[in-house]
Design a protein around this motif. Structure first.
Motif, PDB file in Angstrom:
ATOM      1  N   UNK A 172       0.815  -1.208   0.000  1.00 26.27           N
ATOM      2  CA  UNK A 172       0.000   0.000   0.000  1.00 26.27           C
ATOM      3  C   UNK A 172       0.853   1.264   0.000  1.00 26.27           C
ATOM      4  N   UNK A 173       0.430   2.223  -0.803  1.00 22.28           N
ATOM      5  CA  UNK A 173       1.046   3.541  -0.846  1.00 22.28           C
ATOM      6  C   UNK A 173      -0.048   4.563  -1.105  1.00 22.28           C
ATOM      7  N   UNK A 174       0.187   5.785  -0.703  1.00 18.51           N
ATOM      8  CA  UNK A 174      -0.763   6.855  -1.002  1.00 18.51           C
ATOM      9  C   UNK A 174      -0.370   7.606  -2.268  1.00 18.51           C
ATOM     10  N   UNK A 175       0.783   7.264  -2.821  1.00 18.37           N
ATOM     11  CA  UNK A 175       1.256   7.942  -4.026  1.00 18.37           C
ATOM     12  C   UNK A 175       0.389   7.575  -5.228  1.00 18.37           C
ATOM     13  N   UNK A 176       0.138   8.533  -6.072  1.00 19.12           N
ATOM     14  CA  UNK A 176      -0.659   8.318  -7.272  1.00 19.12           C
ATOM     15  C   UNK A 176       0.261   8.126  -8.472  1.00 19.12           C
ATOM     16  N   UNK A 177      -0.052   7.182  -9.334  1.00 19.86           N
ATOM     17  CA  UNK A 177       0.743   6.938 -10.536  1.00 19.86           C
ATOM     18  C   UNK A 177       0.596   8.123 -11.483  1.00 19.86           C
ATOM     19  N   UNK A 178       1.743   8.628 -11.969  1.00 20.35           N
ATOM     20  CA  UNK A 178       1.709   9.814 -12.825  1.00 20.35           C
ATOM     21  C   UNK A 178       2.352   9.600 -14.189  1.00 20.35           C
ATOM     22  N   UNK A 179       3.274   8.657 -14.305  1.00 19.83           N
ATOM     23  CA  UNK A 179       3.963   8.422 -15.583  1.00 19.83           C
ATOM     24  C   UNK A 179       4.033   6.931 -15.847  1.00 19.83           C
ATOM     25  N   UNK A 180       4.412   6.582 -17.071  1.00 28.73           N
ATOM     26  CA  UNK A 180       4.587   5.177 -17.431  1.00 28.73           C
ATOM     27  C   UNK A 180       5.617   4.528 -16.512  1.00 28.73           C
ATOM     28  N   UNK A 181       5.318   3.334 -16.050  1.00 26.17           N
ATOM     29  CA  UNK A 181       6.276   2.603 -15.227  1.00 26.17           C
ATOM     30  C   UNK A 181       7.527   2.257 -16.031  1.00 26.17           C
ATOM     31  N   UNK A 182       8.693   2.425 -15.414  1.00 31.12           N
ATOM     32  CA  UNK A 182       9.936   2.032 -16.069  1.00 31.12           C
ATOM     33  C   UNK A 182      10.275   0.565 -15.826  1.00 31.12           C
ATOM     34  N   UNK A 183       9.514  -0.092 -14.964  1.00 28.84           N
ATOM     35  CA  UNK A 183       9.656  -1.538 -14.746  1.00 28.84           C
ATOM     36  C   UNK A 183       8.266  -2.141 -14.868  1.00 28.84           C
ATOM     37  N   UNK A 184       8.122  -3.176 -15.692  1.00 25.90           N
ATOM     38  CA  UNK A 184       6.810  -3.798 -15.849  1.00 25.90           C
ATOM     39  C   UNK A 184       6.961  -5.304 -16.047  1.00 25.90           C
ATOM     40  N   UNK A 185       5.854  -5.998 -15.940  1.00 28.24           N
ATOM     41  CA  UNK A 185       5.828  -7.441 -16.136  1.00 28.24           C
ATOM     42  C   UNK A 185       5.478  -7.776 -17.581  1.00 28.24           C
ATOM     43  N   UNK A 186       6.061  -8.858 -18.087  1.00 27.51           N
ATOM     44  CA  UNK A 186       5.619  -9.485 -19.331  1.00 27.51           C
ATOM     45  C   UNK A 186       4.954 -10.805 -18.966  1.00 27.51           C
ATOM     46  N   UNK A 187       3.746 -11.027 -19.475  1.00 24.28           N
ATOM     47  CA  UNK A 187       3.051 -12.302 -19.289  1.00 24.28           C
ATOM     48  C   UNK A 187       3.101 -13.076 -20.598  1.00 24.28           C
TER      49      UNK A 187
END
Length: 236
Positions: A172-187
């Motif tokens: 949990x975080x209170x921070x709001x996502x603002x930009x594209x993630x620089x780390x992501x998952x590939x399924x």
């Protein structure tokens, strides 16, 4: 993992993890354990991809590195600093883990010895900031065939159904996502499965289509209910 220079970031993480390093094409550095046979769930491989945009905010996705003792933690932190890691302050305060950043500022944690990470390999967990861990647990528990180990208002924990490899944790975080993630998952769908059908199933669970300027590519870019981008690859 996005980087301005995939070779620099790739070399750092290969040395940090003790993994092998390869490149499938210019601008891409591929990392996996030596002797690894994909898609063994005992490890999550890392692909470092060159992108033009610089890092501007704290990453919402990071890795926790596992340690076996206080001495191991101290030794690992020292070794990582020698490789180019720097201390990072993300407001963690007085905590038993050490927060560092790789040569391009990607934050990661060197965890204190935790029994849950005793058999994960060097990466204990992939950790995702989350406004609502329960909602993330509902989505990702259905999205993948992993096992949900724990869920409450503060965090959710999943791991491969085989009981091996790193965990996937939503904290949990209170921070709001603002930009594209620089780390992501590939399924990746299993052999014989249909990529389009799998993407449709994920949309039905709450995923949405994302246009990152990827153009005509063989993978499908989606985002989970909190906007975290991920890719659905072609089946094996």
């Amino acid at each position: 993992m996005n980087a301005r220079d995939d070779s620099v970031v790739g070399r750092f993480w290969a040395e940090a993890l003790g993994w092998g390093i390869d490149s499938e094409e210019p601008g891409v550095t591929n990392l996996e354990p030596v002797g690894f046979a994909y898609p063994d769930p005992a490890a999550i491989c890392i692909d470092v991809l060159t992108v033009p945009e610089p890092k501007t905010v704290k990453n919402r996705v990071h890795v926790d590195l596992a340690t076996t003792s206080a001495a191991h933690q101290a030794e690992l932190v020292a070794r990582l600093k020698d490789l180019g890691a720097t201390p990072a302050d993300v407001g963690q305060g007085d905590v038993p883990w050490t927060v560092l950043a790789d040569p391009e500022g990607n934050e990661f944690c060197v965890a204190e010895p935790r029994s849950i990470y005793h058999d994960t390999g060097p990466i204990g967990a992939v950790v995702v900031d989350s406004v609502d861990p329960r909602a993330m647990a509902r989505f990702w528990d259905e999205a993948m065939d992993w096992t949900l180990h724990e869920v409450n208002d503060d965090h959710a924990v999943l791991r491969s159904a085989k009981g091996v490899g790193p965990y996937l944790e939503f904290r949990r975080t209170s921070d709001v996502k603002t930009v594209k993630n620089r780390v992501h998952l590939d399924l990746r769908p299993y052999a014989g499965d249909d990529q389009a059908a799998e993407a449709a199933r994920l949309r039905a669970l709450g995923a949405t289509d994302v246009d990152l300027g990827q153009g005509d590519v063989p993978w499908t870019v989606l985002a989970d209910p909190e906007g975290n981008e991920f890719c659905v690859l072609t089946p094996l």
